[in-house]
Design an enzyme around this catalytic site. Structure first.
Site, PDB file in Angstrom:
ATOM      1  N   GLN A   1       2.015  19.592   2.089  1.00 44.51           N
ATOM      2  CA  GLN A   1       3.455  19.691   2.531  1.00 44.51           C
ATOM      3  C   GLN A   1       3.904  21.318   2.532  1.00 44.51           C
ATOM      4  O   GLN A   1       4.410  21.899   3.489  1.00 44.51           O
ATOM      5  CB  GLN A   1       4.437  19.086   1.678  1.00 44.51           C
ATOM      6  CG  GLN A   1       4.763  17.707   1.956  1.00 44.51           C
ATOM      7  CD  GLN A   1       5.613  17.711   3.368  1.00 44.51           C
ATOM      8  OE1 GLN A   1       4.907  17.169   4.316  1.00 44.51           O
ATOM      9  NE2 GLN A   1       6.937  18.034   3.229  1.00 44.51           N
TER      10      GLN A   1
ATOM     11  N   GLY B   1       6.428   6.093   7.855  1.00 47.36           N
ATOM     12  CA  GLY B   1       5.857   7.306   7.654  1.00 47.36           C
ATOM     13  C   GLY B   1       5.622   8.218   8.700  1.00 47.36           C
ATOM     14  O   GLY B   1       6.528   8.063   9.460  1.00 47.36           O
TER      15      GLY B   1
ATOM     16  N   GLY C   1       1.840   6.193  12.408  1.00 45.53           N
ATOM     17  CA  GLY C   1       2.514   4.871  12.699  1.00 45.53           C
ATOM     18  C   GLY C   1       1.799   4.278  14.254  1.00 45.53           C
ATOM     19  O   GLY C   1       1.654   3.242  14.641  1.00 45.53           O
TER      20      GLY C   1
ATOM     21  N   CYS D   1      13.677  11.448   5.667  1.00 44.48           N
ATOM     22  CA  CYS D   1      13.554  11.249   7.316  1.00 44.48           C
ATOM     23  C   CYS D   1      14.883  11.587   8.053  1.00 44.48           C
ATOM     24  O   CYS D   1      14.794  11.928   9.154  1.00 44.48           O
ATOM     25  CB  CYS D   1      12.978  10.013   7.596  1.00 44.48           C
ATOM     26  SG  CYS D   1      13.854   8.515   6.746  1.00 44.48           S
TER      27      CYS D   1
ATOM     28  N   GLU E   1       8.934   2.796  11.206  1.00 48.70           N
ATOM     29  CA  GLU E   1       9.893   3.699  10.972  1.00 48.70           C
ATOM     30  C   GLU E   1       9.449   5.163  10.851  1.00 48.70           C
ATOM     31  O   GLU E   1       8.653   5.238   9.871  1.00 48.70           O
ATOM     32  CB  GLU E   1      10.687   3.339   9.463  1.00 48.70           C
ATOM     33  CG  GLU E   1      11.654   2.190   9.649  1.00 48.70           C
ATOM     34  CD  GLU E   1      12.945   2.335  10.574  1.00 48.70           C
ATOM     35  OE1 GLU E   1      13.502   1.421  10.995  1.00 48.70           O
ATOM     36  OE2 GLU E   1      13.102   3.452  10.835  1.00 48.70           O
TER      37      GLU E   1
ATOM     38  N   LYS F   1       0.912  -1.171  -0.197  1.00 49.01           N
ATOM     39  CA  LYS F   1      -0.038   0.038   0.159  1.00 49.01           C
ATOM     40  C   LYS F   1       1.011   1.213  -0.078  1.00 49.01           C
ATOM     41  O   LYS F   1       1.386   1.517   1.143  1.00 49.01           O
ATOM     42  CB  LYS F   1      -0.962  -0.137   1.251  1.00 49.01           C
ATOM     43  CG  LYS F   1      -2.042   0.800   1.408  1.00 49.01           C
ATOM     44  CD  LYS F   1      -2.285   2.047   0.681  1.00 49.01           C
ATOM     45  CE  LYS F   1      -2.113   3.315   1.733  1.00 49.01           C
ATOM     46  NZ  LYS F   1      -1.836   4.486   1.003  1.00 49.01           N
TER      47      LYS F   1
ATOM     48  N   GLU G   1       8.950  17.794  14.030  1.00 51.10           N
ATOM     49  CA  GLU G   1       9.725  17.399  12.661  1.00 51.10           C
ATOM     50  C   GLU G   1       8.888  18.650  11.601  1.00 51.10           C
ATOM     51  O   GLU G   1       7.697  18.562  11.674  1.00 51.10           O
ATOM     52  CB  GLU G   1       9.378  16.184  12.344  1.00 51.10           C
ATOM     53  CG  GLU G   1       9.993  15.658  11.136  1.00 51.10           C
ATOM     54  CD  GLU G   1       9.538  14.314  10.716  1.00 51.10           C
ATOM     55  OE1 GLU G   1       8.579  13.664  10.713  1.00 51.10           O
ATOM     56  OE2 GLU G   1      10.708  13.589  10.212  1.00 51.10           O
TER      57      GLU G   1
HETATM   58  P1  NDP Z   1       2.087   9.322   6.640  1.00 52.87           P
HETATM   59  O1  NDP Z   1       2.228   8.827   7.779  1.00 52.87           O
HETATM   60  O2  NDP Z   1       0.931  10.342   6.487  1.00 52.87           O
HETATM   61  O3  NDP Z   1       1.821   8.105   5.349  1.00 52.87           O
HETATM   62  C1  NDP Z   1       2.565   7.066   5.293  1.00 52.87           C
HETATM   63  C2  NDP Z   1       1.680   5.905   4.619  1.00 52.87           C
HETATM   64  O4  NDP Z   1       0.815   5.577   5.460  1.00 52.87           O
HETATM   65  C3  NDP Z   1       0.957   6.253   3.514  1.00 52.87           C
HETATM   66  O5  NDP Z   1       1.048   5.243   2.675  1.00 52.87           O
HETATM   67  C4  NDP Z   1      -0.332   6.435   4.024  1.00 52.87           C
HETATM   68  O6  NDP Z   1      -1.359   6.466   2.869  1.00 52.87           O
HETATM   69  C5  NDP Z   1      -0.412   5.520   4.960  1.00 52.87           C
HETATM   70  N1  NDP Z   1      -1.687   5.668   6.000  1.00 52.87           N
HETATM   71  C6  NDP Z   1      -2.223   6.840   6.342  1.00 52.87           C
HETATM   72  N2  NDP Z   1      -3.020   6.727   7.219  1.00 52.87           N
HETATM   73  C7  NDP Z   1      -3.079   5.441   7.682  1.00 52.87           C
HETATM   74  C8  NDP Z   1      -3.826   4.555   8.284  1.00 52.87           C
HETATM   75  N3  NDP Z   1      -4.799   5.085   9.008  1.00 52.87           N
HETATM   76  N4  NDP Z   1      -3.644   3.186   8.200  1.00 52.87           N
HETATM   77  C9  NDP Z   1      -2.604   2.512   7.489  1.00 52.87           C
HETATM   78  N5  NDP Z   1      -1.944   3.343   6.606  1.00 52.87           N
HETATM   79  C10 NDP Z   1      -2.096   4.733   6.739  1.00 52.87           C
HETATM   80  O7  NDP Z   1       3.313  10.034   6.036  1.00 52.87           O
HETATM   81  P2  NDP Z   1       3.792  10.518   4.662  1.00 52.87           P
HETATM   82  O8  NDP Z   1       3.548   9.461   3.528  1.00 52.87           O
HETATM   83  O9  NDP Z   1       3.231  11.878   4.768  1.00 52.87           O
HETATM   84  O10 NDP Z   1       5.306  10.450   4.960  1.00 52.87           O
HETATM   85  C11 NDP Z   1       5.938  11.686   5.596  1.00 52.87           C
HETATM   86  C12 NDP Z   1       6.392  11.023   6.870  1.00 52.87           C
HETATM   87  O11 NDP Z   1       6.932   9.869   7.165  1.00 52.87           O
HETATM   88  C13 NDP Z   1       7.104  11.948   7.679  1.00 52.87           C
HETATM   89  O12 NDP Z   1       6.858  12.393   8.957  1.00 52.87           O
HETATM   90  C14 NDP Z   1       8.648  11.525   7.833  1.00 52.87           C
HETATM   91  O13 NDP Z   1       9.469  11.659   8.867  1.00 52.87           O
HETATM   92  C15 NDP Z   1       8.182   9.905   7.686  1.00 52.87           C
HETATM   93  N6  NDP Z   1       9.059   8.943   7.410  1.00 52.87           N
HETATM   94  C16 NDP Z   1      10.204   8.179   7.854  1.00 52.87           C
HETATM   95  C17 NDP Z   1      11.119   7.456   7.515  1.00 52.87           C
HETATM   96  C18 NDP Z   1      11.830   6.649   8.403  1.00 52.87           C
HETATM   97  O14 NDP Z   1      12.421   5.718   7.805  1.00 52.87           O
HETATM   98  N7  NDP Z   1      11.919   6.913   9.559  1.00 52.87           N
HETATM   99  C19 NDP Z   1      11.329   7.391   6.026  1.00 52.87           C
HETATM  100  C20 NDP Z   1      10.523   8.328   5.239  1.00 52.87           C
HETATM  101  C21 NDP Z   1       9.464   9.081   6.021  1.00 52.87           C
HETATM  102  P3  NDP Z   1      -1.884   7.645   2.455  1.00 52.87           P
HETATM  103  O15 NDP Z   1      -1.084   8.336   1.399  1.00 52.87           O
HETATM  104  O16 NDP Z   1      -3.141   7.165   1.383  1.00 52.87           O
HETATM  105  O17 NDP Z   1      -2.621   8.661   3.136  1.00 52.87           O
END
Ligand code: NDP
Length: 492
Positions: free
Chosen positions: A330, A227, A232, A283, A249, A174, A383
């Site tokens: 963003q 994310g 998370g 990240c 992560e 996903k 962040e």
């Molecule tokens: P999000 O947490 O919004 O989304 C991450 C993923 O989770 C997307 O596929 C999103 O889908 C999905 N998602 C959203 N809501 C749910 C839910 N309720 N249940 C299951 N899945 C869900 O993060 P972003 O995509 O905006 O990424 C940015 C964030 O990720 C930043 O805060 C960054 O720090 C972190 N990040 C961390 C990394 C690491 O390795 N530590 C690496 C990269 C990013 P949808 O797009 O459809 O909302």
């Protein structure tokens, strides 16, 4: 009209009749990059059940054979690197060399995991009894839900998918909604590599719609998520009720420390790349500069000189240093943080504005921004995930460590110093999953573990050989060839 793409379930691309659709757009030009199915919870269930059906046969495929398919996938990624790199750049906005780097990281990892198919090491240890062998095996967990963000739309999914597949799991993938085209293209790579039907399934669409299904369905055995911390935390809590294994992560607030004995030009180079690479949307991006008072003015003078030459613009064009941020949301969030910084009394040393005029009007371009801040302001603790850096003056190494550690996150960290003792002290004392010495906070390599502590993660790591642990169960095996009942702890 945008090209239409379906869900990939059971080895077929399908567009359920009457399905809702959404499009993704380039954050620099607004160009549409495709139309995708907004999957429903029922689609997610179907994908999970399909992955479950494919599991038995895939887990019984010898791991070296699974490795051969991964190696083929790595070859297809290589052949399509430039094309995929340009999709990354078009869909999320990082400059083309970084877009291609995203794909290269996937190639490196898939290649690396393909060879793990010939290892998947267990342990053999002596028994306390005669005529008995004891060893461990690594076995797949089952169906894995891989939920990924938009900032590394090819590399991060592959970190999860390749490690899950080599260990014999099947996957429901996903991706982030706004990088669905990259997700379709990477799924096609596995299809072309000859992955059997049902082993990798793609469902596009909103996380809030399919998330619950992916994290609580009884057939999903593990959830691997990258994310935001709030998302998370929600996933962890939901999945915990269903006793699922979850790997998270999440965010970072990564410091670069520059001590008085640092090679200042090197530290300037590192900071430009660390803070503004991918528009600060890694990240591991550097969001805090902890700068020693003795070199404070000199370092900032050199840094600002370089910033003045920094080119923000079309990420596909050679010579551009920084592209747009990835979406209107963003942009809004980052500009809000810039306002918060100003209101808190941080001094704007550079940038701080949305760019307008010409190309800029079609997309989401923000100036690289530098604040002079005091530790404790929100911009130094939360962040931002954009090209916004705060510099904080520090008096000595102890203060640098204290400030570096005084945030909720613990992903990456960096120190520039020529003092070897201090380097080692930094390695020991910085609360982060990753520490770089004389290098920026970014620059992961796939053969090493990646992840963080505190609110960045929940204890696991991706990449490296540890990635194998994330996706396997350990089976302990005792083989007794004594032909009699032997009793551990009771017989002497
Ligand atoms: P999000 O947490 O919004 O989304 C991450 C993923 O989770 C997307 O596929 C999103 O889908 C999905 N998602 C959203 N809501 C749910 C839910 N309720 N249940 C299951 N899945 C869900 O993060 P972003 O995509 O905006 O990424 C940015 C964030 O990720 C930043 O805060 C960054 O720090 C972190 N990040 C961390 C990394 C690491 O390795 N530590 C690496 C990269 C990013 P949808 O797009 O459809 O909302």
């Amino acid at each position: 009209m945008s090209e239409e793409f379906g869900l990939f379930i059971g080895g077929k691309w399908e567009s359920p009749a009457g399905a809702k659709r959404f499009v993704t757009r380039s954050p620099s030009t607004g160009e549409e990059l495709g139309s995708f199915v907004a999957a429903t919870a029922a689609d997610a269930t179907r994908a999970i059940e399909t992955a479950h059906k494919a599991f038995e046969s895939w887990r019984r495929t010898p791991a070296p054979k699974r490795g051969q398919i991964l190696l083929r996938a790595a070859e297809v990624f290589k052949a399509r690197k430039d094309e995929l790199g340009s999709f990354v750049t078009k869909e999320m906005g990082k400059i083309l060399p970084e877009g291609k780097g995203d794909v290269q990281e996937a190639i490196d990892f898939v290649e690396y995991m393909s060879a793990e198919g010939r290892r998947l090491l267990g342990e053999t240890v002596p028994s306390e009894l005669r005529n008995k062998y004891c060893f461990t095996l690594r076995q797949p967990k089952g169906v894995v839900a891989a939920i990924t963000p938009w900032n590394f739309p090819v590399a991060i999914p592959n970190w999860k998918i390749a490690a899950a597949l080599i260990t014999g799991n099947t996957v429901v993938f996903k991706p982030a909604t706004n990088t669905s085209r990259c997700a379709v293209e990477l799924t096609r790579v596995y299809e072309e590599a000859g992955l059997p039907p049902g082993v990798l399934n793609l469902i596009t669409g909103s996380g809030s719609v399919v998330g619950k299904e992916l994290t609580t369905h009884p057939l999903v055995r593990a959830v691997s998520f990258t994310g935001g911390t709030d998302t998370g935390r929600g996933i962890y809590t939901e999945a915990a009720k269903a006793l699922k294994y979850v790997h998270l992560e999440m965010g970072g607030k990564n410091p670069q420390i520059v001590m008085e004995d640092a090679n200042l030009d090197l530290a300037v180079d590192g900071l430009l790349f660390g803070a503004y690479g991918s528009s600060g949307q890694r990240c591991t991006a550097t969001s805090r500069l902890l700068l020693h008072k003795n070199v404070y003015d000199e370092f900032l003078a050199r840094f600002l000189k370089r910033l003045a030459k920094f080119r923000v613009g079309d990420p596909l064009k050679e010579g551009t240093d920084m592209g747009p941020v990835s979406s209107a949301d963003q942009e809004k969030k980052i500009l809000e943080y810039i306002e918060i910084g100003k209101k808190e009394g941080a001094k704007l040393l550079y940038g701080g504005k949305k760019l307008t005029g010409g190309l800029y009007d079609k997309g989401f371009f923000i100036e690289p921004t530098l604040f002079e801040a005091r530790h404790g302001m929100r911009i130094t603790k939360e962040e931002i995930f954009g090209p916004v850096l705060s510099v904080i003056k520090i008096s000595d190494f102890d203060e640098a460590v204290k400030v570096a550690n005084d945030v909720e996150y613990g992903l990456s960290s960096s120190i520039y110093t020529r003092d070897v003792n201090r380097s080692f002290q930094a390695m020991e004392r910085l609360e982060a999953g990753i520490t770089y010495i004389n290098a920026p906070t970014i620059g992961a390599e796939v053969q090493l573990p990646f992840g963080g502590i505190k609110n960045t993660g929940n204890g696991g790591r991706e990449a490296g050989t540890v990635a194998i642990e994330e996706f396997t169960e350990i089976k302990t095996v005792f083989v007794d060839f004594s032909d009699r009942l032997q009793k551990a702890q009771i017989e002497s």
